[in-house]
Each structure stands twice: as C-alpha cells, then as structure tokens.
Design a protein around this motif. Structure first.
Motif, short mmCIF file in Angstrom:
data_model
loop_
_atom_site.label_atom_id
_atom_site.label_comp_id
_atom_site.label_asym_id
_atom_site.label_seq_id
_atom_site.Cartn_x
_atom_site.Cartn_y
_atom_site.Cartn_z
N VAL A 1 4.65 7.32 -1.88
CA VAL A 1 4.35 6.46 -3.02
C VAL A 1 3.15 7.06 -3.75
O VAL A 1 2.35 7.78 -3.18
CB VAL A 1 4.03 5.00 -2.62
CG1 VAL A 1 5.23 4.33 -1.99
CG2 VAL A 1 2.83 4.92 -1.71
N TYR B 1 4.86 -1.98 -9.04
CA TYR B 1 6.13 -1.68 -8.39
C TYR B 1 7.10 -2.85 -8.49
O TYR B 1 8.30 -2.67 -8.70
CB TYR B 1 5.90 -1.31 -6.92
CG TYR B 1 7.15 -0.90 -6.19
CD1 TYR B 1 7.60 0.41 -6.24
CD2 TYR B 1 7.90 -1.83 -5.47
CE1 TYR B 1 8.76 0.80 -5.59
CE2 TYR B 1 9.06 -1.45 -4.82
CZ TYR B 1 9.49 -0.14 -4.88
OH TYR B 1 10.63 0.23 -4.23
N LEU C 1 11.72 -1.95 -0.30
CA LEU C 1 10.46 -1.36 0.18
C LEU C 1 10.06 -1.96 1.52
O LEU C 1 9.67 -1.24 2.43
CB LEU C 1 9.35 -1.56 -0.86
CG LEU C 1 7.98 -0.96 -0.51
CD1 LEU C 1 8.08 0.54 -0.21
CD2 LEU C 1 6.99 -1.22 -1.64
#
Length: 102
Positions: free
Chosen positions: A3, A72, A81
C-alpha cells in the motif's frame, strides 16, 4: 501486497514487531462483522497499523493509517482489504506460533 501511505510504499506483512501495535486486537470481533458491520473500521485500523509496522526500523502513525483508509474507502473495497489482511495474519509465523500455544 503493498500500500502507498504518504507517498511511500509499504509491504503488508505481520512479524513480531507488528503485534506490538495490535495489543487491542480481539479476534472474536471478526465474528461480529456480519451483525455489526461498522466494527470493520476499528478492526481494519488495527490490522493495517500492525501490517505496515512490521519492520522496527520504520514507523507509520495511526494518523497516517487513518488518512490512507479514509482515501481508500472512497475508491477501494474495504471488505477485500480486511480479508487480505486476515489472510496475511493467519499465514504469519508469529500468529501460527501463538495458535500452537493455546
């Protein structure tokens, strides 16, 4: 999986150092996600904070994690996620060793 937080790329991984950031994590809360979907946010925060802080030589603040998650959540799938982080957690050697001691 990687990320980008604050223009820096981080590998998501769980090590002994990760668990120092995850003292408040309650595995039992994972079962509540289906009936209490908003529990996903605190769970995700703790899981991600631990995963990006696997290396003791680098520190990512909870504020940076929160900023990443806010951004996000507008473009990515938060559920995916969480699932990816849980899979990484279950595959980590330290977590496996904790399971053996129960």
């Amino acid at each position: 999986m990687n990320v980008t937080i604050g223009n820096k790329e981080y590998e998501l991984k769980y090590t002994f150092n990760s668990f120092r950031y995850m003292e408040e994590f309650d595995v039992g809360e994972l079962q509540m996600i289906e009936t209490k979907p908003f529990k996903i946010i605190p769970i995700l925060r703790i899981l991600l904070h631990g995963a990006v802080n696997h290396n003791p030589k680098q520190k990512v603040s909870m504020e940076d994690v929160d900023a990443f998650l806010e951004e996000y959540s507008e473009t990515g799938d938060v559920g995916d996620l969480v699932e990816e982080l849980i899979n990484l957690l279950e595959e980590s050697n330290f977590f496996k060793s904790l399971q053996r001691t129960k």
